[in-house]
Design a protein around this motif. Structure first.
Motif, PDB file in Angstrom:
ATOM      1  N   LYS A 440      11.265   6.737   4.470  1.00  0.00           N
ATOM      2  CA  LYS A 440      12.091   5.546   4.189  1.00  0.00           C
ATOM      3  C   LYS A 440      11.264   4.499   3.452  1.00  0.00           C
ATOM      4  CE  LYS A 440      15.413   5.830   7.925  1.00  0.00           C
ATOM      5  NZ  LYS A 440      15.687   5.362   9.284  1.00  0.00           N
ATOM      6  N   ASN A 441      10.050   4.280   3.933  1.00  0.00           N
ATOM      7  CA  ASN A 441       9.191   3.289   3.283  1.00  0.00           C
ATOM      8  C   ASN A 441       8.814   3.724   1.869  1.00  0.00           C
ATOM      9  OD1 ASN A 441       9.305   1.767   5.539  1.00  0.00           O
ATOM     10  ND2 ASN A 441       7.135   1.831   6.030  1.00  0.00           N
ATOM     11  N   TYR A 501       0.542   3.377  -2.024  1.00  0.00           N
ATOM     12  CA  TYR A 501      -0.284   3.867  -0.921  1.00  0.00           C
ATOM     13  C   TYR A 501       0.649   4.232   0.224  1.00  0.00           C
ATOM     14  CZ  TYR A 501      -4.183   4.411   2.220  1.00  0.00           C
ATOM     15  OH  TYR A 501      -5.096   4.953   3.085  1.00  0.00           O
ATOM     16  N   ASN A 503       1.884   6.503   3.734  1.00  0.00           N
ATOM     17  CA  ASN A 503       1.312   6.828   5.035  1.00  0.00           C
ATOM     18  C   ASN A 503       2.088   7.995   5.622  1.00  0.00           C
ATOM     19  OD1 ASN A 503      -0.345   6.453   7.277  1.00  0.00           O
ATOM     20  ND2 ASN A 503      -0.273   4.240   6.978  1.00  0.00           N
ATOM     21  N   TYR A 529       3.599  -5.340  -2.907  1.00  0.00           N
ATOM     22  CA  TYR A 529       4.731  -5.087  -2.002  1.00  0.00           C
ATOM     23  C   TYR A 529       4.189  -4.298  -0.820  1.00  0.00           C
ATOM     24  CZ  TYR A 529       9.373  -3.472  -0.480  1.00  0.00           C
ATOM     25  OH  TYR A 529      10.519  -3.212   0.235  1.00  0.00           O
ATOM     26  N   ALA A 530       4.562  -4.715   0.381  1.00  0.00           N
ATOM     27  CA  ALA A 530       3.995  -4.045   1.556  1.00  0.00           C
ATOM     28  C   ALA A 530       5.041  -3.893   2.642  1.00  0.00           C
ATOM     29  CB  ALA A 530       2.819  -4.860   2.074  1.00  0.00           C
ATOM     30  N   LEU A 531       5.012  -2.748   3.294  1.00  0.00           N
ATOM     31  CA  LEU A 531       5.937  -2.478   4.404  1.00  0.00           C
ATOM     32  C   LEU A 531       5.136  -2.004   5.608  1.00  0.00           C
ATOM     33  CD1 LEU A 531       8.544  -0.457   2.362  1.00  0.00           C
ATOM     34  CD2 LEU A 531       8.936  -2.687   3.347  1.00  0.00           C
ATOM     35  N   LYS A 532       5.649  -2.243   6.796  1.00  0.00           N
ATOM     36  CA  LYS A 532       4.938  -1.755   7.983  1.00  0.00           C
ATOM     37  C   LYS A 532       5.720  -0.628   8.658  1.00  0.00           C
ATOM     38  CE  LYS A 532       6.779  -5.576  10.682  1.00  0.00           C
ATOM     39  NZ  LYS A 532       6.490  -6.770  11.444  1.00  0.00           N
ATOM     40  N   ASN A 533       5.099  -0.044   9.630  1.00  0.00           N
ATOM     41  CA  ASN A 533       5.691   1.045  10.452  1.00  0.00           C
ATOM     42  C   ASN A 533       6.228   2.227   9.645  1.00  0.00           C
ATOM     43  OD1 ASN A 533       5.172  -0.514  12.708  1.00  0.00           O
ATOM     44  ND2 ASN A 533       7.224  -1.390  12.740  1.00  0.00           N
ATOM     45  N   ASP A 535       2.386   1.551   7.645  1.00  0.00           N
ATOM     46  CA  ASP A 535       1.962   0.684   6.546  1.00  0.00           C
ATOM     47  C   ASP A 535       2.045   1.422   5.213  1.00  0.00           C
ATOM     48  OD1 ASP A 535       1.410  -1.333   8.301  1.00  0.00           O
ATOM     49  OD2 ASP A 535      -0.626  -0.643   8.654  1.00  0.00           O
ATOM     50  N   PHE A 537       2.155   0.544   0.873  1.00  0.00           N
ATOM     51  CA  PHE A 537       1.900  -0.541  -0.076  1.00  0.00           C
ATOM     52  C   PHE A 537       2.206  -0.117  -1.500  1.00  0.00           C
ATOM     53  CE2 PHE A 537      -1.099  -0.711   3.394  1.00  0.00           C
ATOM     54  CZ  PHE A 537      -1.027  -2.037   3.820  1.00  0.00           C
TER      55      PHE A 537
ATOM     56  N   LEU B  38      17.392   0.148   2.113  1.00  0.00           N
ATOM     57  CA  LEU B  38      16.912   1.090   3.128  1.00  0.00           C
ATOM     58  C   LEU B  38      16.600   0.307   4.400  1.00  0.00           C
ATOM     59  CD1 LEU B  38      14.601   3.191   0.909  1.00  0.00           C
ATOM     60  CD2 LEU B  38      16.482   4.092   2.226  1.00  0.00           C
ATOM     61  N   SER B  40      14.103   0.199   6.303  1.00  0.00           N
ATOM     62  CA  SER B  40      12.751  -0.324   6.470  1.00  0.00           C
ATOM     63  C   SER B  40      12.463  -1.533   5.588  1.00  0.00           C
ATOM     64  CB  SER B  40      11.750   0.765   6.164  1.00  0.00           C
ATOM     65  OG  SER B  40      12.037   1.302   4.908  1.00  0.00           O
ATOM     66  N   LEU B  43      11.312  -4.589   7.190  1.00  0.00           N
ATOM     67  CA  LEU B  43       9.985  -4.630   7.785  1.00  0.00           C
ATOM     68  C   LEU B  43       8.921  -5.026   6.760  1.00  0.00           C
ATOM     69  CD1 LEU B  43      10.294  -1.247   9.689  1.00  0.00           C
ATOM     70  CD2 LEU B  43      10.703  -3.496  10.615  1.00  0.00           C
ATOM     71  N   GLU B  44       9.285  -5.894   5.853  1.00  0.00           N
ATOM     72  CA  GLU B  44       8.342  -6.254   4.804  1.00  0.00           C
ATOM     73  C   GLU B  44       7.132  -6.991   5.393  1.00  0.00           C
ATOM     74  OE1 GLU B  44       8.460  -8.255   0.418  1.00  0.00           O
ATOM     75  OE2 GLU B  44      10.309  -7.666   1.400  1.00  0.00           O
ATOM     76  N   LEU B  45       5.964  -6.604   4.923  1.00  0.00           N
ATOM     77  CA  LEU B  45       4.720  -7.222   5.383  1.00  0.00           C
ATOM     78  C   LEU B  45       4.370  -8.390   4.477  1.00  0.00           C
ATOM     79  CD1 LEU B  45       2.236  -4.292   5.979  1.00  0.00           C
ATOM     80  CD2 LEU B  45       2.780  -6.051   7.606  1.00  0.00           C
ATOM     81  N   PRO B  46       3.669  -9.390   4.987  1.00  0.00           N
ATOM     82  CA  PRO B  46       3.156 -10.409   4.061  1.00  0.00           C
ATOM     83  C   PRO B  46       2.206  -9.751   3.060  1.00  0.00           C
ATOM     84  CG  PRO B  46       2.600 -10.927   6.337  1.00  0.00           C
ATOM     85  CD  PRO B  46       3.283  -9.623   6.362  1.00  0.00           C
ATOM     86  N   LYS B  47       2.313 -10.145   1.792  1.00  0.00           N
ATOM     87  CA  LYS B  47       1.559  -9.435   0.753  1.00  0.00           C
ATOM     88  C   LYS B  47       0.048  -9.626   0.875  1.00  0.00           C
ATOM     89  CE  LYS B  47       5.345  -9.636  -2.361  1.00  0.00           C
ATOM     90  NZ  LYS B  47       6.088 -10.749  -2.869  1.00  0.00           N
ATOM     91  N   LYS B  53      -6.690  -2.214   6.624  1.00  0.00           N
ATOM     92  CA  LYS B  53      -6.277  -2.454   8.003  1.00  0.00           C
ATOM     93  C   LYS B  53      -6.949  -1.397   8.868  1.00  0.00           C
ATOM     94  CE  LYS B  53      -2.142  -3.715   8.968  1.00  0.00           C
ATOM     95  NZ  LYS B  53      -0.733  -3.442   9.187  1.00  0.00           N
ATOM     96  N   ILE B  56      -5.558   2.145   8.994  1.00  0.00           N
ATOM     97  CA  ILE B  56      -5.673   2.866   7.720  1.00  0.00           C
ATOM     98  C   ILE B  56      -7.122   3.309   7.491  1.00  0.00           C
ATOM     99  CG2 ILE B  56      -5.564   2.525   5.207  1.00  0.00           C
ATOM    100  CD1 ILE B  56      -3.031   0.959   5.637  1.00  0.00           C
TER     101      ILE B  56
END
Lengths: 544, 290
Positions: A440-441, A501, A503, A529-533, A535, A537, B38, B40, B43-47, B53, B56
């Motif tokens: 999904k990410n 990137y 995961n 642009y970044a998404l978690k769960n 991670d 990018f 979508l 997810s 669930l956007e992360l701060p850039k 991390k 990772i």
């Protein structure tokens, strides 16, 4: 005519004293002319219902099915045999042309993957139909029905009928070629069958490169049958068409070299040594015997089969081996030679997976039914009868038949396998990967790229073809190399603008190869642009 | 009668195909290959939370270690060792543990021993020594990296800074930083250092030019949001101090009060350290800046 009927009867394995086809010929079952045809129709309808239940319009997460789709799309657009989702749209040299050609035809009606996916699933039903036409020359109605039941229910074959891959067209073409060959042998006076068989026999190698073993088996059997003219014509035709394809597509030998490369994704690593080859063969044999063949007969979702699954699969493998061995003596010898050559080649292939077993499934099931019949016919006691039966079997087992009780045992075995396959298909109707958060990410990054980057952006990601479907941006894979400068140079050469990137749970190549690149050259990357769960990018790449 | 039988193969299968394909098309006609949004996306992360991390980096370390145990090619083994060093170095920046840097040194040393012809290996070993405040070893590593690759930007940059800040050798620092600026003008801190060097030499106009370059580079980099192998606070310190020096030069030497006031205002906006800020305010009182 009578003579012809007799010769066909003598080919059949498990034909009882009173032929059921003869018995049923005068009394049609319902409105059907012949019972085996009626049962086949019923099974194909059942198979289509199961396929409809499992069907999803989404492309599978297997990157190859996206490659086939975009190659077909490129052909339909008239841009040639090019991989339009990769940077610079290179001419494709590793994927044989027939499957994309088939997909391209559907693109004239609807420019989405939906229609080719539906047609591919229908080819699966045609595989069962062709099995009926091909194997009815060898098996009696009582044995043909379980074979078709297992073919229609096979979980492994269904998996590949529901995605845009070359396995199903390849299998259908091999069955068609063999059926035409049977016809040409049955009616040698009718030359049209000979030419049809010859033409069809050339096609599998252009559907899958591994089809070269089909040609090798074809030539070997023709030579053993002293049909030299046919063998030479086939070899000439295959050779000419391959040369023609190679003259049109540069570097089309890349796929042929891949079994001998250390790393198919990094050809610069060079070729394997004899020791490497030996180790690979031993490993592949182990993997095939302990996991892949059992999983092909009885599909399971876990990494290792359960005890009962393994027991059933082991029984099936033994029966198949017996059937394979005995078929060497019969007119079905070409099946045994083909399976022998094919399994030999997949044992030296760098990557062992069930995908390569899929085109063998109808033949393996044919051997299984034959082998099980033979095993059930051998009486264990007394010794004299055992020996005499073995002698009869070595002379030709077509005169033997199963008693009602033994036929019942055969049906119990078939029912167990059928139930396990159907259970797998019902429990596993859709590929679950699309719903997993990593995918999904990944697709969310593709959406972001589509909405926020120029059309000429070049994106490095783990699955460029699937990414292209949503992002509409050309991409490429990062090199599978630990040399970070080599990867950076490659990215600069390809004018990369962004890097994804991921995961992914199913592979760690990004952590292994891409992470060191970003970590050692942070001045070249910027997170946009970044998404978690998990991670994930999108990084802009500073391509100076 | 036989010809009317709908169950003959040549009638049954085409009809079955047509019915099945048509019904499948109708069933899935609404499907879109670009469904949005979508799930997810929420669930956007701060850039600003970069790739570095802990999870990772740890995953990368595990993968690299398993690759090291299976890799037979000695050249590839060296690259894996180097990449492991990089991962441990990143782990240090996340966890601030000296043991991480020791591991990084261990892997970098191994890669340098096996591949003494690769400049990057020496540079990263030098960078780790710099973080460990072992500047002599760091200088040796940077010099070796430059022997192999004379235009190694980051080695030139770090060597110039090490000579200026740690060995008090402005001559050597000037030599390396001038060479660096010929390759890339957009690198931070080096313009500031050169400005200081020329300020000591009392070449005010030249010093001013370097300070202006420094603040321009800083603005350019922060606008583009490039992540650099240099701590952001160091970047900011160099830019802020460059503004302060500009103020002094404009006020004392060029006698341009307007420019001096503008530079001082920029300094105050950029300076985070309260002590430094108050000291500067005290010093600038004589020019009437508050």
């Amino acid at each position: 005519m009578a003579k012809k009927k007799k010769s066909r009867k003598s080919n059949r394995i498990g034909q009882p004293q009173s032929s059921p086809s003869r018995r049923f010929s005068g009394t049609p079952l319902l409105v059907f002319e012949n019972p085996s045809g009626a049962v086949t129709k019923l099974l194909i309808v059942l198979q289509l219902l199961l396929l409809a239940y499992q069907f999803t319009p989404q492309l599978s997460t297997n990157g190859d099915n996206a490659v086939y789709y975009f190659l077909g799309k490129s052909l339909a657009k008239g841009t040639g045999y090019r991989n339009i989702c990769l940077v610079n749209k290179p001419i494709e040299s590793t994927y044989p042309v027939l499957t994309p050609l088939f997909i391209s035809l559907s693109q004239f009606f609807a420019p989405t993957p939906l229609l080719p996916k539906i047609l591919m699933a229908f080819l699966g039903a045609l595989v069962t139909l062709m099995c009926y036409y091909l194997f009815k020359s060898y098996l009696s109605f009582q044995l043909l029905t379980p074979l078709l039941l297992l073919t229609a229910a096979s979980g492994l074959m269904a998996d590949y009928q529901l995605i845009l891959m070359s396995e199903t067209p390849y299998l259908l073409l091999t069955l068609c070629a063999l059926f035409a060959r049977c016809k040409s042998i049955e009616a040698p006076e009718n030359r049209i069958f000979f030419w049809i068989a010859l033409t069809l026999s050339v096609l599998p190698v252009h559907a899958r490169s591994i089809g070269i073993v089909f040609s090798a088996a074809w030539i070997t059997d023709e030579l053993l049958q002293k049909r030299y003219k046919s063998a030479i014509l086939h070899a000439l035709l295959v050779g000419t068409t391959i040369l023609l394809f190679r003259s049109l597509v540069p570097d089309s030998s890349a796929y042929a070299n891949s079994p001998f490369l250390k790393n198919a994704y990094d050809p610069e690593m060079g070729y394997i040594t004899f020791h490497d080859l030996k180790t690979r063969i031993i490993t592949n044999i182990k993997v095939h015997l302990t996991t892949l063949f059992p999983r092909s007969f009885i599909p399971f979702t876990s990494s290792k089969p359960g005890a009962f699954q393994m027991f059933v699969a082991a029984g099936m493998m033994i029966a198949s081996f017996v059937g394979w061995f005995f078929c060497f003596r019969r007119t079905a010898r070409i099946f045994s030679i083909y399976v022998l050559f094919y399994t030999g080649l997949i044992c030296i292939w760098p990557i062992a997976n069930d995908r390569r077993i899929c085109p063998l499934m109808p033949f393996l099931l044919f051997f299984f039914i034959t082998g099980l019949t033979i095993i059930l016919r051998i009486p264990l006691l007394p010794e004299k009868r055992f020996v005499s039966t073995l002698k009869k079997l070595s002379a030709g087992f077509n005169r033997l038949h199963l008693t009602k009780a033994k036929y019942g045992i055969l049906w119990i075995c078939v029912a167990i396998i059928f139930t396990m396959n159907v259970h797998y298909r019902i429990r596993n109707p859709l590929s679950p990967r699309h719903g997993t958060p990593d995918w999904k990410n990944f697709y969310s990054c593709a959406d972001w790229i589509r909405n926020n980057t120029p059309e000429n952006s070049v994106i490095v990601n783990r699955k460029p073809e699937l990414f292209y479907l949503r992002s509409h941006r050309a991409g490429c894979m990062y090199l599978y190399s630990h040399d970070v400068d080599k990867i950076i140079q490659d990215m600069k050469r390809k004018n990369v603008t962004h890097v994804v990137y991921d995961n992914f749970a199913w592979t760690r190549t990004t952590a292994k190869y891409l992470y060191p690149v970003i970590a050692s050259h942070p001045e070249l990357f910027d997170v946009v642009y970044a998404l978690k769960n998990p991670d994930t990018f999108v990084l802009a790449f500073r391509n100076k | 009668m036989k010809s009317l039988n709908i169950f003959t193969d040549r009638f049954f299968y085409p009809v079955l195909a047509a019915v099945w394909i048509a019904s499948m098309l109708m069933l899935h006609s609404n499907f879109s290959y670009r469904r949005k949004p979508l799930p997810s996306v929420d669930l956007e992360l701060p850039k600003n939370r970069g790739v570095q991390k802990t999870a990772i980096v740890r995953s990368s370390i595990n993968e690299l270690k398993s690759a090291l145990s299976t890799e037979n090619d000695p050249q590839d083994q060296l690259h894996i060792l180097h990449n492991l060093g990089i991962a441990y170095y990143d782990m240090h920046s996340l966890q601030q543990g000296r043991s991480m840097l020791d591991s990084a040194v261990y892997y970098f040393m191994k890669s340098v021993e096996g591949g003494p012809e690769i400049a990057r290996f020496y540079y990263n070993l030098g960078r780790t020594y710099t973080t460990l405040c072992n500047h002599r070893k760091a200088r040796t590593c940077y010099e070796k990296a430059l022997q192999i690759k004379p235009d190694h930007i980051l080695a030139l940059h770090n060597l110039g800074l090490v000579y200026y800040f740690e060995f008090n050798n402005p001559g050597q620092s000037n030599k390396y930083l001038q060479k660096l600026l010929k390759i890339d003008r957009d690198l931070p801190i080096c313009n500031y250092v050169l400005g200081e060097i020329y300020l000591d030499k009392k070449e005010y106009k030249r010093a001013l030019a370097y300070f202006i370059n420094e603040v321009q580079t800083y603005q350019k980099l922060t606008r583009r949001k490039f992540s650099l192998p240099i701590a952001k606070k160091n970047l900011q310190y160099a830019a802020a101090t460059a503004y302060l020096r500009m103020t002094e030069i404009f006020a004392e030497k060029i006698k341009n009060r307007q420019n001096a006031a503008a530079a001082f205002a920029s300094y105050l906006a950029l300076e985070n350290n309260i002590q430094r800020k108050s000291k500067s305010l005290q010093r600038m009182k004589k020019y009437g800046f508050k």
